[in-house]
Scaffold this active site. Sequence first.
Site, PDB file in Angstrom:
ATOM      1  N   GLY B 176       0.815  -1.217   0.000  1.00 40.08           N
ATOM      2  CA  GLY B 176       0.000   0.000   0.000  1.00 40.08           C
ATOM      3  C   GLY B 176       0.843   1.259   0.000  1.00 40.08           C
ATOM      4  O   GLY B 176       0.424   2.305  -0.510  1.00 40.08           O
ATOM      5  N   TYR B 271      -5.896  -5.729   9.877  1.00 35.81           N
ATOM      6  CA  TYR B 271      -6.813  -4.588   9.947  1.00 35.81           C
ATOM      7  C   TYR B 271      -7.002  -4.193  11.407  1.00 35.81           C
ATOM      8  O   TYR B 271      -7.230  -5.037  12.278  1.00 35.81           O
ATOM      9  CB  TYR B 271      -8.157  -4.972   9.323  1.00 35.81           C
ATOM     10  CG  TYR B 271      -9.038  -3.776   9.015  1.00 35.81           C
ATOM     11  CD1 TYR B 271      -8.954  -3.142   7.782  1.00 35.81           C
ATOM     12  CD2 TYR B 271      -9.932  -3.274   9.951  1.00 35.81           C
ATOM     13  CE1 TYR B 271      -9.749  -2.032   7.486  1.00 35.81           C
ATOM     14  CE2 TYR B 271     -10.730  -2.169   9.669  1.00 35.81           C
ATOM     15  CZ  TYR B 271     -10.633  -1.554   8.432  1.00 35.81           C
ATOM     16  OH  TYR B 271     -11.418  -0.473   8.143  1.00 35.81           O
ATOM     17  N   CYS B 408       9.133  -3.764 -14.467  1.00 34.88           N
ATOM     18  CA  CYS B 408       8.332  -3.137 -15.522  1.00 34.88           C
ATOM     19  C   CYS B 408       7.428  -4.177 -16.155  1.00 34.88           C
ATOM     20  O   CYS B 408       7.737  -5.351 -16.185  1.00 34.88           O
ATOM     21  CB  CYS B 408       9.198  -2.426 -16.547  1.00 34.88           C
ATOM     22  SG  CYS B 408       9.986  -3.469 -17.739  1.00 34.88           S
TER      23      CYS B 408
HETATM   24  N1  LIG Z   1      -3.733  -4.661  -5.867  1.00 39.97           N
HETATM   25  C1  LIG Z   1      -2.547  -5.135  -5.773  1.00 39.97           C
HETATM   26  O1  LIG Z   1      -1.793  -5.187  -6.711  1.00 39.97           O
HETATM   27  C2  LIG Z   1      -2.107  -5.594  -4.469  1.00 39.97           C
HETATM   28  C3  LIG Z   1      -0.797  -5.986  -4.383  1.00 39.97           C
HETATM   29  C4  LIG Z   1      -0.352  -6.382  -3.175  1.00 39.97           C
HETATM   30  C5  LIG Z   1      -1.174  -6.392  -2.098  1.00 39.97           C
HETATM   31  N2  LIG Z   1      -2.481  -6.022  -2.206  1.00 39.97           N
HETATM   32  C6  LIG Z   1      -3.352  -6.057  -1.047  1.00 39.97           C
HETATM   33  O2  LIG Z   1      -3.272  -4.817  -0.399  1.00 39.97           O
HETATM   34  C7  LIG Z   1      -3.315  -5.011   0.998  1.00 39.97           C
HETATM   35  C8  LIG Z   1      -2.149  -4.350   1.669  1.00 39.97           C
HETATM   36  O3  LIG Z   1      -0.936  -5.042   1.417  1.00 39.97           O
HETATM   37  P1  LIG Z   1       0.397  -4.669   2.159  1.00 39.97           P
HETATM   38  O4  LIG Z   1       1.449  -5.577   1.686  1.00 39.97           O
HETATM   39  O5  LIG Z   1       0.618  -3.220   2.049  1.00 39.97           O
HETATM   40  O6  LIG Z   1       0.029  -5.085   3.660  1.00 39.97           O
HETATM   41  P2  LIG Z   1       0.684  -4.629   5.044  1.00 39.97           P
HETATM   42  O7  LIG Z   1       0.124  -5.564   6.036  1.00 39.97           O
HETATM   43  O8  LIG Z   1       2.153  -4.502   4.908  1.00 39.97           O
HETATM   44  O9  LIG Z   1       0.080  -3.164   5.271  1.00 39.97           O
HETATM   45  C9  LIG Z   1      -1.261  -2.907   5.654  1.00 39.97           C
HETATM   46  C10 LIG Z   1      -1.298  -1.553   6.335  1.00 39.97           C
HETATM   47  O10 LIG Z   1      -2.646  -1.195   6.648  1.00 39.97           O
HETATM   48  C11 LIG Z   1      -2.627  -0.513   7.905  1.00 39.97           C
HETATM   49  N3  LIG Z   1      -3.984  -0.557   8.488  1.00 39.97           N
HETATM   50  C12 LIG Z   1      -4.630  -1.629   9.014  1.00 39.97           C
HETATM   51  N4  LIG Z   1      -5.849  -1.304   9.424  1.00 39.97           N
HETATM   52  C13 LIG Z   1      -6.018   0.001   9.173  1.00 39.97           C
HETATM   53  C14 LIG Z   1      -7.078   0.895   9.361  1.00 39.97           C
HETATM   54  N5  LIG Z   1      -8.246   0.491   9.893  1.00 39.97           N
HETATM   55  N6  LIG Z   1      -6.911   2.185   8.986  1.00 39.97           N
HETATM   56  C15 LIG Z   1      -5.750   2.607   8.461  1.00 39.97           C
HETATM   57  N7  LIG Z   1      -4.694   1.781   8.249  1.00 39.97           N
HETATM   58  C16 LIG Z   1      -4.829   0.486   8.591  1.00 39.97           C
HETATM   59  C17 LIG Z   1      -1.600  -1.264   8.691  1.00 39.97           C
HETATM   60  O11 LIG Z   1      -1.111  -0.514   9.775  1.00 39.97           O
HETATM   61  C18 LIG Z   1      -0.531  -1.530   7.638  1.00 39.97           C
HETATM   62  O12 LIG Z   1       0.446  -0.541   7.576  1.00 39.97           O
HETATM   63  C19 LIG Z   1      -3.354  -6.496   1.222  1.00 39.97           C
HETATM   64  O13 LIG Z   1      -4.668  -6.937   1.443  1.00 39.97           O
HETATM   65  C20 LIG Z   1      -2.840  -7.041  -0.040  1.00 39.97           C
HETATM   66  O14 LIG Z   1      -3.275  -8.338  -0.316  1.00 39.97           O
HETATM   67  C21 LIG Z   1      -2.947  -5.612  -3.370  1.00 39.97           C
END
Ligand SMILES: NC(=O)c1ccc[n+]([C@@H]2O[C@H](COP(=O)([O-])OP(=O)(O)OC[C@H]3O[C@@H](n4cnc5c(N)ncnc54)[C@H](O)[C@@H]3O)[C@@H](O)[C@H]2O)c1
Lengths: 560, 560
Positions: B176, B271, B408
């Site tokens: 994120g 979360y 890329c």
């Molecule tokens: N779309 C994509 O390409 C893609 C790629 C990778 C990951 N993701 C998804 O995105 C999500 C995040 O991945 P990540 O690797 O960054 O995870 P991560 O666990 O490293 O980070 C999640 C962050 O969310 C924060 N958080 C949790 N609850 C919260 C709330 N209520 N309010 C505000 N912040 C809050 C946490 O403190 C943490 O920093 C995962 O579900 C992952 O599967 C999507």
Amino acid sequence: MKTVSEQKVIQYRGTKLNTKGWQQEAALRMLMNNLDPDVAERPEDLVVYGGIGKAARNWESFDAIVKSLKELENDETLMVQSGKPVAIFKTHENAPRVLIANSNIVPAYANWETFHDLDKKGLMMYGQMTAGSWIYIGSQGIVQGTYETFVELAKQHFGESLKGTITLTAGLGGMGGAQPLAVTMAGGVCIGIEVDETRIDRRIATRYTDVKTDSLDEAIRLAEEARGEGRALSIGLLGNAADMLPEMIERGFMPDVLTDQTSAHDPLNGYIPSKMSLEDAAALREREPAGYVKLSKASMAQHVRAMLEMQKKGAITFDYGNNIRQVAKDEGVENAFDFPGFVPAYIRPQFCEGKGPFRWVALSGDPEDIRKTDEVILREFSYNTHLCNWIKMAQEKIQFQGLPARICWLGYGERARFGKIINDMVASGELSAPIVIGRDHLDSGSVASPNRETESMKDGSDVVADWPILNAMVNAVGGATWISLHHGGGVGMGYSIHSGMVIVADGTKDAEARIQRVLTTDPGMGVARHVDAGYEIAENTAREKGVNIPMMKGGNPQND
Amino acid sequence: MKTVSEQKVIQYRGTKLNTKGWQQEAALRMLMNNLDPDVAERPEDLVVYGGIGKAARNWESFDAIVKSLKELENDETLMVQSGKPVAIFKTHENAPRVLIANSNIVPAYANWETFHDLDKKGLMMYGQMTAGSWIYIGSQGIVQGTYETFVELAKQHFGESLKGTITLTAGLGGMGGAQPLAVTMAGGVCIGIEVDETRIDRRIATRYTDVKTDSLDEAIRLAEEARGEGRALSIGLLGNAADMLPEMIERGFMPDVLTDQTSAHDPLNGYIPSKMSLEDAAALREREPAGYVKLSKASMAQHVRAMLEMQKKGAITFDYGNNIRQVAKDEGVENAFDFPGFVPAYIRPQFCEGKGPFRWVALSGDPEDIRKTDEVILREFSYNTHLCNWIKMAQEKIQFQGLPARICWLGYGERARFGKIINDMVASGELSAPIVIGRDHLDSGSVASPNRETESMKDGSDVVADWPILNAMVNAVGGATWISLHHGGGVGMGYSIHSGMVIVADGTKDAEARIQRVLTTDPGMGVARHVDAGYEIAENTAREKGVNIPMMKGGNPQND
Ligand SMILES: NC(=O)c1ccc[n+]([C@@H]2O[C@H](COP(=O)([O-])OP(=O)(O)OC[C@H]3O[C@@H](n4cnc5c(N)ncnc54)[C@H](O)[C@@H]3O)[C@@H](O)[C@H]2O)c1
Ligand SMILES: NC(=O)c1ccc[n+]([C@@H]2O[C@H](COP(=O)([O-])OP(=O)(O)OC[C@H]3O[C@@H](n4cnc5c(N)ncnc54)[C@H](O)[C@@H]3O)[C@@H](O)[C@H]2O)c1
């Protein structure tokens, strides 16, 4: 006029290739063999066995697979997705010629409803185990497994054999049909309840069952007489198990051993509800599938309740791998799991040694080829009396179906050794054509199925599905000729993940190397899986054979 | 005193081998790199990213993997089961050195409860996507994907760029955290709500985020000012998204674009419930996990309700791959799926061409090696302005984390071509050491995930999971250096099956052949998967490139 399957399913025999190499040829002949009318249960619908276990998604896909196999180069690999050919890639000569994934669904949706929906849309087929992976060889493929189960049961409960005991079971289909023969081979009496008369007739025609009756009284009389005389006998009893069992209890009849092999894993296509004719069942299934499933599940609950009652009265009762306990439990039969599954009860020690239903098939079509391999077993494995007895009995009692084939349970080390011998025999011309070597998906390291192969694992890892996936990958890497990964075989959607493996011995040095690798890694994964779960027999096997297991307690056996 | 991870995680650099070959060395260095404190989110717990996505099951397993890799011969393959090394088999020189299966559970049991239970028993770990498959490269790995998404969104809704718009999102974790940078790269303003201040600090330290505040008013003021001036700016706002969004609505603040990347896929570890401090959350998680999950899910429902309201008021809203809609729906938010996922909305056309987040890493540790490969892209792919702009921008704005790496999006054909060039550069000594080539599991043909990569497929095949399995098998067969098959990545237990692929360019002719094969079959499966689902772009790609697809409508492109 010829039926579709009569037009399309051609049984190739002899030494002339219809493809660009023996590996492709083997896939082609085994696909055809799976649909041989002597082998498959309903070839017209591409159904091989196990409810709706199919060899190809539909006839167009079948045609396209056949065409693809005929055109496939010796360094190409055909990708098959739930019975449909979806791509051909250049790989290399020691790679598999076919890679197969059947019936896999994202877990949260992995149930029969979603499956039927996808099936209807033409997006999926049910591969069961050896149906979609082209190594089904008819009831002969299961006979030894069934025999081993009953012999082990006899040892645990009755001494040497089943002599003087009655085994009651139901379902004389593709696999279940092996039960009467296995029981009589073990010296016992068998009553097999079957609702479809044509299935009984088929077992009688192939000498898997001795006599047939539609009278419960007669079945009981015949069985008790034979039991009294210590005579082996198998009886096909026409009827519905859900109705027959309660009636037997009412009449005070008690079997000594009790199990079931109806296709309970598939409530829509595999189980006939109580008190319903086949015709009515077919009509209801078409008209109102959800209503059918409801009746079918309720009948299974009734069926299991009767089994539990007989168990309480003393019958040695076990689940024979069709997931009927789970359905009954979901239907409210709280104690459905009071009787154990056959794997933890009788089979797991064999899995610990990497043993499982190893099989081979003569692509020539010549029974003489199998006879010669039988002799090798008798000579090379003469130290194993049990195995040699099995081979002699099989030669005498088991009719070939389709391409001549043999099955016997071999373990880690034995498989690779035997594979090399076969390959040498092909090379020297002693055998008239290449041999296909394979196995069931029900095997030592190839399956995760918590109500069956991995029920009650010592460490609680019943539901861990990493193992069959590693098994499939390492066998593919080693150069098996075709490899498959399926979902839902045996116990139905949601309840299993399992992999299949087939390798061709064409007499070449390359094949020798591939066979050495694959027939080592394949049972090797079984040994490793059971070592990881903490089974001593597996640890001993690993130590004896020097399997390389980094974290084995007491140290890596390879460094001993 | 040194912490465990400081003792054990060693960042190997340069050209001296610590293993018996570059393939093993690559696995070793990438495992270590995944746990580099500059790369991993919580290396002490072996957590790489994505909630509890780990690189090894526990420190004993980590040690055993390291030892195994150091001892592994050039014709052996190490089997890793959910982060634990379980066997080593003799395979062959062109086989993968490691085969990995992580977090796979028999489908009927594939949920977080069962997972946590197995995890507690020491039988499993969560592999997420690139965590358990040793090809995570920090936030840099996701930046282009995120950038591509926002650029495509801008094109569809605002013209050329995000200039003059505000994007509101939450979660500045491992993945994120790429959002603020990607949004500013696309010219826009970004408010990223993050509940953990250390995460914001980290993004600021690595220049992924410009400024930080804990005042909602200030965040809004800064954002609106920048929007007014058409200036790019990213703001890390300390707070809980479930609370902040409703408050924003109350104050009448409206973003132009709205999404979320908290780790909603993992309600227990990913979360933070509404109105709860990090400390209280940690304590509750430990003390009463079920209660935690309940609060957490309820907060997600509140969060999604606010997103739906902002959408209704005009914000372009999309799900960013964390399965938050599913949780909200299960919590009773009936219309949770009213906003689309990012794949069908913005990314699928790229998948149809076999495009996805291709990446490579310099094992030398020398940034100069990556600079040289950047130049190759600018020279060899100069026809692709978008790509070349990306590379220039990346050079300027993206800090390396751990081993120097680049990402890329390349498609079918391009990947194999670029792979060969890299291998040639290693062979000629132009690069100082071998290069590792890999990709995310989120890719064209490597994943089945109906709320994400395979959402709303044209033919309704969203939940069909055969594809990633075929993808893993064919890449393993082709000789990728390590291959993985995972369950539950991105969207959590039950909701996905996906495969990873990594291959080493060590400059040898053998590597060249393997690269040619694998970098063709890997995107090839993506093209085939989208052809099968009926996408025209995929059909055109197949036709243009001559992909061999037996049943493609209009005929097999190979025969054109
Ligand atoms: N779309 C994509 O390409 C893609 C790629 C990778 C990951 N993701 C998804 O995105 C999500 C995040 O991945 P990540 O690797 O960054 O995870 P991560 O666990 O490293 O980070 C999640 C962050 O969310 C924060 N958080 C949790 N609850 C919260 C709330 N209520 N309010 C505000 N912040 C809050 C946490 O403190 C943490 O920093 C995962 O579900 C992952 O599967 C999507
Ligand atoms: N334990 C093992 O090693 C093993 C091996 C293979 C199959 N199985 C399981 O055994 C079951 C049977 O397999 P199969 O290949 O023989 O299937 P099949 O579909 O070919 O045969 C099932 C038979 O059960 C009969 N039947 C259905 N409902 C009945 C009822 N209410 N009363 C009496 N007969 C009824 C059907 O008419 C049919 O002949 C499957 O669930 C399969 O998964 C177990």
